[in-house]
Design an enzyme around this catalytic site. Structure first.
Site, mmCIF file in Angstrom:
data_model
loop_
_atom_site.group_PDB
_atom_site.id
_atom_site.type_symbol
_atom_site.label_atom_id
_atom_site.label_comp_id
_atom_site.label_asym_id
_atom_site.label_seq_id
_atom_site.Cartn_x
_atom_site.Cartn_y
_atom_site.Cartn_z
ATOM 1 N N CYS A 293 -7.937 -5.165 7.398
ATOM 2 C CA CYS A 293 -6.942 -6.120 6.755
ATOM 3 C C CYS A 293 -7.256 -6.163 5.089
ATOM 4 C CB CYS A 293 -7.080 -7.177 7.298
ATOM 5 S SG CYS A 293 -6.625 -7.344 9.166
ATOM 6 N N HIS B 69 -3.381 -12.253 2.620
ATOM 7 C CA HIS B 69 -3.305 -11.319 3.604
ATOM 8 C C HIS B 69 -2.680 -11.965 4.829
ATOM 9 C CE1 HIS B 69 -3.453 -9.125 7.307
ATOM 10 N NE2 HIS B 69 -4.614 -9.558 7.624
ATOM 11 N N ASN C 265 1.181 -9.457 11.593
ATOM 12 C CA ASN C 265 0.395 -8.977 10.976
ATOM 13 C C ASN C 265 0.267 -7.507 10.725
ATOM 14 O OD1 ASN C 265 -2.415 -8.123 9.953
ATOM 15 N ND2 ASN C 265 -3.587 -9.908 11.104
#
Ligand code: ACO
Length: 349
Positions: free
Chosen positions: A114, A276, A306
């Site tokens: 990420c 993020h 995500n």
């Protein structure tokens, strides 16, 4: 002194929309549970046998390159961030390169999950500031849906993730005080197994938390794949959700403050914060902790889930397309993810 800036930005998400209700048909979950815990309503899944991580990356890259006012031939270095590559090796960077006809230039794949986009931005920034390259293509792309456990066993991870890609072209600028002001990168390997996709790998059961695989004693081979691994269906990502949550809500504010303070700013100076897209609850917690108003934060996890290395460039691009990123704006990007890794970037647009 030479600085670097985002000269062009683009994103691509596959057409197929998968709602929480769709997932509830194949595993024991519900729209209510997913929305309450994560904020996610739907996500996109790539088309199997047609799309791959690198094709999605190339789709985003084409837009970024065009918006940067260059052609693919002008790109002089590629950085590709993903945790779900086309192949175990070689990396997706060379595959994107082949598709886009950019053969000959360097292509670097990075594995920072990420935080991959922020890590990649920092690398690109150093290359451009040093004068080594003039047009660095940075891509973050993920094809999660092909590697998730769609049984109830995998529900805590599977409902969170979606597919997509984002890309930027990093170019030099001589405009005083403009561009990427600073980047800040961190990692803590003590959390490595708390959010991980360990097989296939060379660990052979020797690292903490992996003894359960019980690899057979054999001198050669048989480590990457073992019959036991298939028997146990031990080839999916695992996540200790609460541990990830706790670490994330601690590290996000720290690394945002690090970026602001090292440039003499405070949270109220920000025009836009693009976190993020890990989990809407994490973003909201961080936003509240930093005292950043709603209209200065861009969240889109509701639509895309995500997308790991792709989430920041997708969100930043959407914000830019919506007119939320204007010339002169102060923009902070921040990420946290598997590793654990975390990082931030402060940009004067
Ligand atoms: N649907 C229904 N029930 C579920 C689901 C689901 N999808 N997933 C888990 N549950 C159940 C569990 O089985 C458990 O049931 P039990 O009480 O009967 O044992 C119950 O819900 C609670 O489980 P927890 O894991 O404790 O749930 P929690 O409240 O922590 O929420 C979540 C889980 C959403 C994953 C949360 O921990 C979280 O968001 N963590 C951060 C994860 C994250 O952001 N990861 C990505 C960041 S890093 C990166 O982007 C790579």
């Amino acid at each position: 002194m030479l600085s670097s800036k985002i000269g062009g930005i683009g994103f691509y998400v596959p057409e197929k929309v998968v709602t929480n209700h769709d997932l509830a048909k194949v595993m024991d979950t519900s729209d209510e549970w997913i929305q309450e815990r994560t904020g996610i309503v739907e996500r996109r899944y790539a088309e199997r046998h047609k799309e791959t991580t690198s094709t999605m990356g190339a789709a985003a890259a084409k837009i970024a390159i065009e918006r940067a006012g260059i052609t693919a031939k002008d790109v002089d270095f590629i950085i590709f961030a993903t945790l779900s590559p086309d192949y175990y090796f070689p990396g997706s960077g060379v595959l994107l390169q082949r598709q886009m006809g950019m053969n000959g230039i360097g292509a670097l794949d990075i594995r920072n999950q990420c935080s991959g986009f922020v890590y990649g931005l920092s690398i690109a920034d150093q290359f451009v500031k040093s004068g080594m390259y003039k047009n660095v293509l940075l891509v973050g792309a993920e094809f999660h849906s092909c590697g998730l456990d769609f049984s109830t066993r995998g529900r805590n991870v599977t409902v969170i993730f979606g597919d997509g890609a984002g890309a930027v072209v990093i170019q030099p600028t001589e405009e005083e005080g403009k561009g990427i002001l600073s980047t800040h990168l961190h990692a803590d390997g003590d959390g490595a197994e708390k959010l991980a996709y360990m097989n296939p790998g060379s660990h052979a059961g020797v690292h903490v938390g992996t003894e359960k695989y019980g690899y057979p004693e054999q001198e050669f081979g048989g480590m990457f794949f073992t019959p036991k691994m298939f028997e146990d269906e031990d080839f999916f990502p695992n996540m200790e959700g609460q541990a990830v949550f706790k670490f994330a809500v601690q590290k996000f504010p720290e690394v945002i403050m690090e970026a602001l303070e090292s440039n003499g700013y405070k949270p109220s100076d920000l025009d836009l914060f693009v976190p993020h897209q890990a989990n809407l609850r994490i973003s909201q917690f961080v936003q509240a902790r930093m005292g950043i108003p709603d209209d200065k934060v861009w969240n889109n996890i509701q639509k895309y889930g995500n997308t790991t290395a792709a989430s920041i460039p997708i969100a930043l691009c959407e914000a830019w397309e919506a007119g939320k990123v204007k010339e002169g704006d102060l923009v902070c990007l921040a990420a946290f993810g598997s590793g654990f890794t975390w990082g931030s970037a402060l940009i004067r647009w």
